[in-house]
Design an enzyme around this catalytic site. Structure first.
Site, PDB file in Angstrom:
ATOM      1  CB  CYS A  16       8.387 -37.017  -4.006  1.00 51.34           C
ATOM      2  SG  CYS A  16       8.864 -35.413  -3.698  1.00 51.34           S
TER       3      CYS A  16
ATOM      4  CD  GLU B 291      12.409 -31.726  -9.265  1.00 50.74           C
ATOM      5  OE1 GLU B 291      12.896 -32.647  -8.518  1.00 50.74           O
ATOM      6  OE2 GLU B 291      13.390 -30.707  -9.834  1.00 50.74           O
TER       7      GLU B 291
END
Length: 457
Positions: free
Chosen positions: A245, A211
């Site tokens: 993010c 991720e």
């Protein structure tokens, strides 16, 4: 030190081989214990988030805790169904047999967490790992030491180390753990470190979920509800001071909507964070001085149209808007991961396709438009991990949508059933009958080839 990690992996593997973690009732019990442990330590988690990142109580609950309750609830509700072998179709060529897919845990899993959501992004994959029947070793970020300590204390008081363990420390700890022959690696962090994790995994051919991140655009068309777009972009960009993010990294705005968008961006920055943001103690701080310096180095005084104030001592950077930015500017050279919002304008819709394709596939993409044709154009022609139409961030808060990247923004996905599937190997089993045996497969004749061709074609 490496021998200690090796011994830990061996203990967890022995426990996994005992079969205890595979029992559905056991998994449900452990998820319930985890939920109760989180609830008992809510105040400690919130306090740690404030000490490490300056998060307010509300933001800490929203971004670090609340989603985990939803994930655990969804897992407990569905785990019995997801864990059962699933019967699949069987072709005519396999007459008399039955096809099944068994969801098998991988075994010993390693979860390496980031610093920006240091509790949430360690616990969310842990929920999937335990639900799927694995053991887990957690490595929280050393850059958020208060939260790391809470993670360790919570785990140590809730689980036996042979089942779930925590190892704190710097990058050398991650390196030592990555050298072990674990069965699955789940990493959340930067692209640069993600490449090192994948390289380490390749030594044992260990499957991984990465991720990562990237420059996620918010695209605002002239036909959008510009006021609402600005409101949602400001909220999503500056939560956690931009250290997210999936935050909108930059805005692509159609020229005719630009002035109106800028006006409302400023309005909502002031409304959400106050006229004097530096005095707002609920506004998060940058994680450390190193990252403060990295982010402020991206500021171009000639292109700042709002904000720009910062204090290294206080780890503070004001919500900042930059205009007339180009893809050659330093602020567009890397993921910002901070409270700077560049704006790039365009004239025609088709320009957006080329502009976004200049960069690696983003982790997220946000489109603001009222036209179905524009929606189809963007979503069908640009590759990205996931995103929203007329909103930001909210796609990651539902357990019913997989969350993950593509290309340089990551590989693999999780949340809800996707978490369960990520930490499970799909084992195919064909159950064959002994009542009869079709001779066709054993035949060496020309006629057998014709018969097989007829069946398969």
């Amino acid at each position: 030190m490496d021998s200690q990690y090796e011994a830990l992996v061996s203990r967890q593997r022995r426990y996994y081989y005992s079969g205890e973690t595979k029992k559905v009732a056991f998994r449900v019990e452990q998820l319930t214990r985890l939920k109760d442990a989180i609830r008992e330590r809510e105040d400690q988690i919130i306090d740690a988030a404030y000490r490490d990142l300056g998060k307010s109580k509300r933001e800490a609950f929203l971004t670090e805790i609340g989603f985990l309750y939803s994930e655990i609830k969804d897992m407990i509700k569905n785990i019995d169904l997801w864990a059962k072998p699933k019967k699949e179709k069987t072709p005519l060529t396999h007459m008399g047999s039955a096809s099944y897919i068994y969801k098998e845990p991988y075994g010993v899993t390693l979860i390496i967490g980031p610093w920006n959501y240091p509790f949430h992004l360690v616990m969310a994959p842990l929920i999937g790992a335990l639900a799927a029947g694995n053991t887990a070793i957690l490595k929280p970020s050393e850059m958020t030491p208060h939260t790391s300590r809470v993670v360790r204390e919570l785990v140590e008081s809730t689980f036996e180390e042979e089942y779930v363990a925590v190892r704190e420390g710097d990058a050398s700890v991650s390196k030592g753990l990555l050298e072990q022959n674990v069965d699955y690696i789940f990493f959340t962090g930067s692209v640069e470190v993600g490449k090192k994790v994948m390289e380490a995994a390749s030594r044992h051919l260990t499957p991984v979920t990465l991720e990562l991140g990237g420059k996620s655009p918010a695209i605002v068309m002239k036909d959008a509800d510009v006021k609402l777009a600005a409101k949602r972009i400001v909220w999503g960009k500056f939560v956690n001071a931009g250290q997210t993010c999936v935050a909108p990294d930059y805005i692509l705005v159609q020229e005719k909507a630009k002035r109106k968008l800028y006006k409302y961006l400023v309005k909502y920055i002031k409304k959400f964070h106050g006229q004097a943001v530096e005095e707002n103690r609920d506004y998060p701080r940058i994680v450390n001085e190193k990252h403060h310096d990295r982010i402020t180095a991206l500021l171009d005084p000639d292109k700042i149209v709002y904000g720009g104030a910062h204090s290294r001592e206080d780890r503070f950077i004001e919500p900042t808007i930059m205009d007339k930015v180009t893809f050659d500017d330093p602020v567009m050279g890397e993921e910002i991961f901070g409270p700077i919002l560049p704006m790039i304008s365009f004239e025609e819709e088709m320009e957006v396709i080329d502009l976004v394709r200049k960069r690696p596939n983003p982790l997220a993409l946000y489109l603001f438009t009222g036209r179905k044709e524009t929606e189809s154009l963007i979503f069908e022609n640009l590759s990205f991990g996931g995103g929203c139409l007329n909103d930001v961030l909210m796609h990651i808060t539902t357990p019913h949508l997989p969350f993950g990247g593509v290309g340089e923004s990551g590989m693999g996905a999780y949340h809800g059933k996707s978490s369960f599937d990520t930490f499970s190997h799909s084992k195919s089993v064909l159950k064959q009958t002994n009542k009869f045996d079709i001779p066709l497969r054993y035949s060496q004749s020309e006629g057998s080839i014709k018969a097989m061709r007829k069946i398969w074609e």
